[in-house]
Design a protein around this motif. Structure first.
Motif, PDB file in Angstrom:
ATOM      1  N   ALA A   6       4.942  -5.545  -7.066  1.00  0.00           N
ATOM      2  CA  ALA A   6       3.581  -5.907  -6.661  1.00  0.00           C
ATOM      3  C   ALA A   6       2.848  -6.510  -7.855  1.00  0.00           C
ATOM      4  CB  ALA A   6       2.841  -4.681  -6.152  1.00  0.00           C
ATOM      5  N   PHE A  14       6.801  -3.258  -3.245  1.00  0.00           N
ATOM      6  CA  PHE A  14       6.682  -3.327  -1.794  1.00  0.00           C
ATOM      7  C   PHE A  14       7.971  -3.848  -1.192  1.00  0.00           C
ATOM      8  CE2 PHE A  14       4.981  -7.335  -3.364  1.00  0.00           C
ATOM      9  CZ  PHE A  14       5.510  -8.288  -2.521  1.00  0.00           C
ATOM     10  N   ASN A  42       4.710  -5.997   4.868  1.00  0.00           N
ATOM     11  CA  ASN A  42       4.892  -5.460   3.517  1.00  0.00           C
ATOM     12  C   ASN A  42       4.473  -3.997   3.495  1.00  0.00           C
ATOM     13  OD1 ASN A  42       5.646  -7.976   2.682  1.00  0.00           O
ATOM     14  ND2 ASN A  42       3.773  -8.427   1.580  1.00  0.00           N
ATOM     15  N   ASP A  43       5.381  -3.135   3.085  1.00  0.00           N
ATOM     16  CA  ASP A  43       5.119  -1.703   2.961  1.00  0.00           C
ATOM     17  C   ASP A  43       5.140  -1.351   1.473  1.00  0.00           C
ATOM     18  OD1 ASP A  43       4.750   0.976   3.578  1.00  0.00           O
ATOM     19  OD2 ASP A  43       6.900   1.343   3.824  1.00  0.00           O
ATOM     20  N   TYR A  44       4.009  -0.906   0.931  1.00  0.00           N
ATOM     21  CA  TYR A  44       3.872  -0.637  -0.500  1.00  0.00           C
ATOM     22  C   TYR A  44       4.266   0.807  -0.815  1.00  0.00           C
ATOM     23  CZ  TYR A  44       1.432  -5.040  -1.064  1.00  0.00           C
ATOM     24  OH  TYR A  44       1.136  -6.373  -1.099  1.00  0.00           O
TER      25      TYR A  44
END
Length: 108
Positions: A6, A14, A42-44
């Motif tokens: 990120a 992510f 997008n999964d952080y």
């Protein structure tokens, strides 16, 4: 599916999952239409166990369309429009973008 760093924080990464497709079709001699689009999620997640967990998730929808004109064997002119909508569950991270472009390419 792809893991990325990120840019907003050294403690976040992510994972991107998505689908994209595009089509290019000749409509006249030397003129081509193209259209494409997609959806990404997008999964952080945090990389440092000392940092509080992240619950950020972004969704992106995009659409691009345009025309390409092959002027001759060495030159191509293109015009296109690109639209992107980013929805985030964190305030201030969502946006809508529109971009119009014209491009002249030469090759030898």
């Amino acid at each position: 599916r792809q893991d990325n760093n990120a840019p907003s924080s050294k403690d976040l990464n992510f994972t991107t999952s998505g689908v994209n497709a595009s089509v290019r079709q000749r409509i006249l001699e030397g003129v081509f239409a193209n259209v494409g689009g997609g959806y990404d999620f997008n999964d952080y997640h945090v990389t440092d166990p000392k940092v509080a967990p992240s619950n950020r998730a972004d969704q992106f929808a995009s659409l691009r369309y345009g025309l390409d004109w092959e002027i001759n064997k060495n030159a191509t002119f293109s015009v296109s429009h690109f639209w992107r909508d980013n929805t985030s569950n964190i305030a201030g991270n969502g946006y809508i973008a529109n971009q119009i472009s014209a491009q002249l390419n030469f090759r030898y």
